[in-house]
Design a protein around this motif. Structure first.
Motif, PDB file in Angstrom:
ATOM      1  N   PRO A 100       0.792  -1.240   0.000  1.00 20.31           N
ATOM      2  CA  PRO A 100       0.000   0.000   0.000  1.00 20.31           C
ATOM      3  C   PRO A 100       0.822   1.287   0.000  1.00 20.31           C
ATOM      4  O   PRO A 100       0.305   2.345  -0.357  1.00 20.31           O
ATOM      5  CB  PRO A 100      -0.838  -0.119   1.278  1.00 20.31           C
ATOM      6  CG  PRO A 100      -0.937  -1.586   1.536  1.00 20.31           C
ATOM      7  CD  PRO A 100       0.388  -2.149   1.097  1.00 20.31           C
ATOM      8  N   LYS A 101       2.111   1.205   0.382  1.00 20.02           N
ATOM      9  CA  LYS A 101       2.964   2.396   0.391  1.00 20.02           C
ATOM     10  C   LYS A 101       3.887   2.453  -0.829  1.00 20.02           C
ATOM     11  O   LYS A 101       4.846   3.225  -0.864  1.00 20.02           O
ATOM     12  CB  LYS A 101       3.814   2.421   1.671  1.00 20.02           C
ATOM     13  CG  LYS A 101       3.011   2.441   2.959  1.00 20.02           C
ATOM     14  CD  LYS A 101       2.174   3.701   3.085  1.00 20.02           C
ATOM     15  CE  LYS A 101       1.462   3.741   4.437  1.00 20.02           C
ATOM     16  NZ  LYS A 101       0.596   4.939   4.567  1.00 20.02           N
ATOM     17  N   VAL A 105       1.443   4.224  -5.898  1.00 19.86           N
ATOM     18  CA  VAL A 105       0.164   4.626  -5.301  1.00 19.86           C
ATOM     19  C   VAL A 105       0.007   6.149  -5.368  1.00 19.86           C
ATOM     20  O   VAL A 105      -1.100   6.665  -5.549  1.00 19.86           O
ATOM     21  CB  VAL A 105       0.050   4.115  -3.849  1.00 19.86           C
ATOM     22  CG1 VAL A 105      -1.242   4.602  -3.199  1.00 19.86           C
ATOM     23  CG2 VAL A 105       0.111   2.593  -3.820  1.00 19.86           C
ATOM     24  N   ARG A 109      -3.112   8.193  -7.025  1.00 19.91           N
ATOM     25  CA  ARG A 109      -3.850   9.272  -6.373  1.00 19.91           C
ATOM     26  C   ARG A 109      -3.868  10.526  -7.240  1.00 19.91           C
ATOM     27  O   ARG A 109      -4.919  11.170  -7.415  1.00 19.91           O
ATOM     28  CB  ARG A 109      -3.211   9.559  -5.007  1.00 19.91           C
ATOM     29  CG  ARG A 109      -3.725  10.803  -4.290  1.00 19.91           C
ATOM     30  CD  ARG A 109      -5.211  10.767  -4.012  1.00 19.91           C
ATOM     31  NE  ARG A 109      -5.603   9.689  -3.129  1.00 19.91           N
ATOM     32  CZ  ARG A 109      -6.867   9.361  -2.872  1.00 19.91           C
ATOM     33  NH1 ARG A 109      -7.852  10.029  -3.477  1.00 19.91           N
ATOM     34  NH2 ARG A 109      -7.155   8.375  -2.053  1.00 19.91           N
ATOM     35  N   LEU A 183      -8.651   2.819  -5.131  1.00 20.41           N
ATOM     36  CA  LEU A 183      -7.475   3.421  -4.512  1.00 20.41           C
ATOM     37  C   LEU A 183      -7.627   3.482  -2.996  1.00 20.41           C
ATOM     38  O   LEU A 183      -6.673   3.181  -2.257  1.00 20.41           O
ATOM     39  CB  LEU A 183      -7.256   4.826  -5.079  1.00 20.41           C
ATOM     40  CG  LEU A 183      -6.120   5.639  -4.465  1.00 20.41           C
ATOM     41  CD1 LEU A 183      -4.784   4.948  -4.680  1.00 20.41           C
ATOM     42  CD2 LEU A 183      -6.102   7.052  -5.048  1.00 20.41           C
ATOM     43  N   GLU A 184      -8.798   3.850  -2.518  1.00 22.73           N
ATOM     44  CA  GLU A 184      -9.015   3.930  -1.073  1.00 22.73           C
ATOM     45  C   GLU A 184      -8.843   2.566  -0.406  1.00 22.73           C
ATOM     46  O   GLU A 184      -8.266   2.456   0.685  1.00 22.73           O
ATOM     47  CB  GLU A 184     -10.405   4.498  -0.798  1.00 22.73           C
ATOM     48  CG  GLU A 184     -10.517   5.989  -1.089  1.00 22.73           C
ATOM     49  CD  GLU A 184     -11.929   6.510  -0.926  1.00 22.73           C
ATOM     50  OE1 GLU A 184     -12.801   5.731  -0.466  1.00 22.73           O
ATOM     51  OE2 GLU A 184     -12.159   7.691  -1.258  1.00 22.73           O
ATOM     52  N   GLU A 187      -5.048   1.908  -0.304  1.00 23.85           N
ATOM     53  CA  GLU A 187      -4.372   2.732   0.704  1.00 23.85           C
ATOM     54  C   GLU A 187      -4.672   2.246   2.120  1.00 23.85           C
ATOM     55  O   GLU A 187      -3.857   2.423   3.029  1.00 23.85           O
ATOM     56  CB  GLU A 187      -4.788   4.189   0.536  1.00 23.85           C
ATOM     57  CG  GLU A 187      -4.227   4.843  -0.729  1.00 23.85           C
ATOM     58  CD  GLU A 187      -4.723   6.253  -0.941  1.00 23.85           C
ATOM     59  OE1 GLU A 187      -3.958   7.075  -1.480  1.00 23.85           O
ATOM     60  OE2 GLU A 187      -5.888   6.546  -0.577  1.00 23.85           O
TER      61      GLU A 187
END
Length: 220
Positions: A100-101, A105, A109, A183-184, A187
């Motif tokens: 996720p990092k 990403v 966004r 995306l949410e 993340e």
């Protein structure tokens, strides 16, 4: 011999530049390509450009017609079905196993935010371009240069299929917020859920593209 070496060295870079133009929607299906205009615009020799054309023809992105010239390819319904099959295999797996990092990403966004701005302006071509950036970033989550290069070809064919459709708002508008929702999940570390959502999303997108494709009047 030196000239041939230069042509061979330049051709892959030129092919990549033209491929990027296809992905950005700057070239349309069926469009005839002018050697003179492109060689001047890219500041390269016609011999180098012809070799790039040959490479892209092998990728089914361009087609050569004897005595007529080189044209941007027009995707078939069968090729669209195959593109989406490949997309589900690559993108869903990349999301399912994503960190996720990951730096990609951030690009996802940014693409979502720019697409929302473009949607408000009803700039559907820009929405489409940011959608391509978003999905390329998904593939980049896998950290594979070979996969990125392969996906660039798929993305170019996909953008060509978008270029055949008469209603870009219908095609692109629903997916801006869907991209944001995926995306949410990513993340938040919900990679399995993000992958499942993307698979459903791609199935819906495929149906939309194929339905619109089937309504195209071949006489136009």
């Amino acid at each position: 011999m030196a000239e041939q070496d230069t042509v061979s060295a330049l051709a892959p870079r030129l092919a990549e530049e033209i491929r990027d133009m296809l992905i950005a929607g700057e070239l349309k299906p069926g469009q005839r390509l002018s050697e003179a205009a492109l060689s001047a615009g890219l500041d390269v020799s016609r011999n180098s450009l012809r070799e790039a054309f040959r490479l892209l023809t092998k990728e089914n992105l361009l087609r050569h017609e004897p005595n007529r010239g080189v044209f941007v390819a027009t995707p078939s319904m069968a090729s669209i079905i195959d593109i989406y099959r490949v997309r589900r295999m690559i993108e869903c797996q990349a999301l399912a196993k994503a960190y996720p990092k990951h730096p990609a990403v951030v690009r996802m966004r940014s693409a979502v935010e720019r697409a929302r701005v473009a949607r408000d302006r009803k700039d559907w071509a820009m929405v489409g371009s940011e959608n391509m950036v978003f999905h390329a970033a998904i593939v980049d989550l896998a950290d594979s240069q070979r996969l990125n290069a392969f996906y660039a070809q798929i993305a170019a064919e996909l953008r060509l299929s978008f270029g055949l459709l008469a209603d870009p708002e219908l095609l692109h508008a629903p997916y801006v917020d869907l991209n944001g929702a995926i995306l949410e999940k990513l993340e938040a570390g919900l990679t399995a859920e993000a992958s499942t959502a993307l698979e459903a999303y791609l199935m819906q997108s495929e149906r939309t593209v194929l339905a619109a494709f089937s309504r195209i009047d071949p006489g136009k």
